[in-house]
Scaffold this motif. Structure first.
Motif, mmCIF file in Angstrom:
data_model
loop_
_atom_site.group_PDB
_atom_site.id
_atom_site.type_symbol
_atom_site.label_atom_id
_atom_site.label_comp_id
_atom_site.label_asym_id
_atom_site.label_seq_id
_atom_site.Cartn_x
_atom_site.Cartn_y
_atom_site.Cartn_z
ATOM 1 N N VAL A 170 0.863 -1.180 0.000
ATOM 2 C CA VAL A 170 0.000 0.000 0.000
ATOM 3 C C VAL A 170 0.900 1.232 0.000
ATOM 4 O O VAL A 170 1.904 1.282 0.699
ATOM 5 N N SER A 171 0.527 2.195 -0.809
ATOM 6 C CA SER A 171 1.292 3.438 -0.905
ATOM 7 C C SER A 171 0.289 4.571 -1.061
ATOM 8 O O SER A 171 -0.248 4.793 -2.144
ATOM 9 N N SER A 172 0.020 5.278 0.019
ATOM 10 C CA SER A 172 -1.028 6.297 0.012
ATOM 11 C C SER A 172 -0.670 7.456 -0.909
ATOM 12 O O SER A 172 0.501 7.766 -1.136
ATOM 13 N N GLY A 173 -1.709 8.090 -1.445
ATOM 14 C CA GLY A 173 -1.475 9.239 -2.311
ATOM 15 C C GLY A 173 -0.879 8.840 -3.646
ATOM 16 O O GLY A 173 -1.124 7.750 -4.164
ATOM 17 N N SER A 174 -0.090 9.726 -4.212
ATOM 18 C CA SER A 174 0.489 9.523 -5.548
ATOM 19 C C SER A 174 1.627 8.510 -5.484
ATOM 20 O O SER A 174 2.720 8.829 -5.018
ATOM 21 N N GLY A 175 1.358 7.300 -5.993
ATOM 22 C CA GLY A 175 2.346 6.230 -5.858
ATOM 23 C C GLY A 175 3.045 5.825 -7.131
ATOM 24 O O GLY A 175 3.807 4.852 -7.132
ATOM 25 N N ALA A 176 2.841 6.555 -8.232
ATOM 26 C CA ALA A 176 3.416 6.144 -9.513
ATOM 27 C C ALA A 176 4.927 6.022 -9.459
ATOM 28 O O ALA A 176 5.517 5.079 -9.992
ATOM 29 N N GLU A 177 5.581 6.957 -8.793
ATOM 30 C CA GLU A 177 7.037 6.954 -8.771
ATOM 31 C C GLU A 177 7.614 5.823 -7.920
ATOM 32 O O GLU A 177 8.815 5.574 -7.955
ATOM 33 N N HIS A 178 6.743 5.121 -7.188
ATOM 34 C CA HIS A 178 7.224 4.030 -6.337
ATOM 35 C C HIS A 178 6.862 2.650 -6.884
ATOM 36 O O HIS A 178 7.060 1.644 -6.195
ATOM 37 N N LEU A 179 6.378 2.584 -8.122
ATOM 38 C CA LEU A 179 6.037 1.281 -8.702
ATOM 39 C C LEU A 179 7.269 0.388 -8.785
ATOM 40 O O LEU A 179 7.173 -0.834 -8.578
ATOM 41 N N ALA A 180 8.424 0.957 -9.092
ATOM 42 C CA ALA A 180 9.652 0.160 -9.155
ATOM 43 C C ALA A 180 10.014 -0.388 -7.783
ATOM 44 O O ALA A 180 10.524 -1.516 -7.661
ATOM 45 N N ASP A 181 9.738 0.372 -6.729
ATOM 46 C CA ASP A 181 10.009 -0.107 -5.364
ATOM 47 C C ASP A 181 9.097 -1.273 -5.021
ATOM 48 O O ASP A 181 9.517 -2.234 -4.372
ATOM 49 N N VAL A 190 -0.308 -3.645 -5.595
ATOM 50 C CA VAL A 190 -0.169 -2.441 -4.783
ATOM 51 C C VAL A 190 -1.459 -1.645 -4.855
ATOM 52 O O VAL A 190 -2.100 -1.556 -5.899
ATOM 53 N N VAL A 191 -1.858 -1.085 -3.722
ATOM 54 C CA VAL A 191 -2.980 -0.155 -3.657
ATOM 55 C C VAL A 191 -2.404 1.250 -3.562
ATOM 56 O O VAL A 191 -1.633 1.542 -2.646
ATOM 57 N N THR A 192 -2.745 2.100 -4.512
ATOM 58 C CA THR A 192 -2.211 3.459 -4.532
ATOM 59 C C THR A 192 -3.147 4.344 -5.336
ATOM 60 O O THR A 192 -4.312 4.002 -5.555
ATOM 61 N N SER A 193 -2.647 5.500 -5.804
ATOM 62 C CA SER A 193 -3.465 6.391 -6.620
ATOM 63 C C SER A 193 -2.576 7.234 -7.526
ATOM 64 O O SER A 193 -1.341 7.205 -7.427
ATOM 65 N N ALA A 215 -9.029 6.754 -5.561
ATOM 66 C CA ALA A 215 -8.847 8.204 -5.546
ATOM 67 C C ALA A 215 -7.801 8.576 -4.501
ATOM 68 O O ALA A 215 -7.703 7.961 -3.435
ATOM 69 N N HIS A 216 -7.028 9.587 -4.805
ATOM 70 C CA HIS A 216 -5.978 10.067 -3.897
ATOM 71 C C HIS A 216 -6.546 10.312 -2.498
ATOM 72 O O HIS A 216 -5.997 9.835 -1.498
ATOM 73 N N TRP A 217 -7.637 11.048 -2.439
ATOM 74 C CA TRP A 217 -8.261 11.371 -1.148
ATOM 75 C C TRP A 217 -8.626 10.114 -0.375
ATOM 76 O O TRP A 217 -8.446 10.029 0.841
ATOM 77 N N ALA A 218 -9.141 9.099 -1.095
ATOM 78 C CA ALA A 218 -9.621 7.886 -0.432
ATOM 79 C C ALA A 218 -8.509 7.092 0.224
ATOM 80 O O ALA A 218 -8.727 6.427 1.238
#
Length: 263
Positions: A170-181, A190-193, A215-218
């Motif tokens: 799980v990666s709250s908020g904007s997680g695109a840059e952490h897909l490699a992680d 992964v659950v993210t937004s 959604a980011h907020w969710a």
């Protein structure tokens, strides 16, 4: 109270670009009622005034970028003036709350009952853990929609619908840059937004973990009851979790039947 919030969510652990800490308010003012929000917008600012709250604890900064004016003719300036006039202080815990042991990602992991938790990155971004029961991606996506706060556009996923998911990140908020992680943690999904089209496409094509996007907020709202409880238990004050949905997307139209065989 500010010292305690800074103890739980140290400002030094925030990202270098972030703006956290006390934004408005007299440090010696008495606080008896706190409103916890994801965003300081006109609706939540008015809610604090209507409730007679003396403090807003917000996840997202109100003054994110440098400003040269807080004139009431500007969006943020109007809020600043209204809060000061109403005697409402504002404290922000953003990326420092994301990485904290009692922070945003821990609250998100709790929703899925993750065990054997580990940090997703050495910096503390995200969490990885084991689901109580493995689920196919299609069922886990439904579960995400059930446990996360409701938004207009719900939850979507990228990946094989029948892929079994036992290890979840799980990666709250904007997680695109952490897909490699995520890909190196052994997680199945992964659950993210806020994942852009090309990021998702390349990640899935490369055999990466499935993506469940809300959604980011969710993905950040679940922290609010946690921080509200912590403050209530520590200080014996009234804490209120805002139920106002500040996700900016407020319309949704389902598409028609898609013919995958069409040229």
């Amino acid at each position: 109270m500010i010292a305690t919030l800074d103890e739980w969510y140290p400002p030094a652990t925030a990202a270098s670009w972030d703006r956290v800490g006390l934004v408005l308010g007299e440090p010696t003012a008495r606080v008896e009622r706190v409103l916890c929000v994801v965003d300081v917008v006109p609706e939540t600012a008015q809610q604090a005034l209507d409730l007679g709250a003396q403090l807003i604890v917000s996840h997202h900064p109100l003054l994110f970028r440098g400003v040269s004016s807080v004139a009431p003719t500007t969006y943020a300036g109007r809020i600043v003036h209204d809060l000061i006039r109403g005697g409402v202080a504002l404290h922000v815990a953003h990326t420092n709350a994301d990485v904290a042991p009692d922070g945003v990602n821990e609250a998100l992991a709790d929703l899925f009952g993750l065990t054997d938790r580990e940090l997703m990155t050495p910096e503390g971004i995200g969490r990885v853990g084991t689901l109580p029961t493995p689920l196919p991606l299609r069922e886990l996506t439904k579960k995400a929609a059930e446990v996360l706060p409701v938004t207009v556009w719900g939850v979507r996923a990228a990946g094989d619908p029948d892929r079994m998911i036992s290890r979840l990140a799980v990666s709250s908020g904007s997680g695109a840059e952490h897909l490699a992680d995520v890909a190196v943690t052994g997680a199945d999904a992964v659950v993210t937004s806020d994942v852009k089209h090309h990021y998702a496409s390349e990640h899935i094509a490369a055999g990466g973990p499935a993506i469940i996007e809300a959604a980011h907020w969710a993905t950040e709202w679940p922290w609010l009851p946690r921080v509200a409880e912590l403050l209530r238990n520590r200080f014996g004050i009234e804490t209120i979790v805002s139920q106002i949905r500040t996700d900016p997307w407020n319309l949704y139209a389902p598409g028609g039947e898609f013919d995958q065989g069409a040229g």
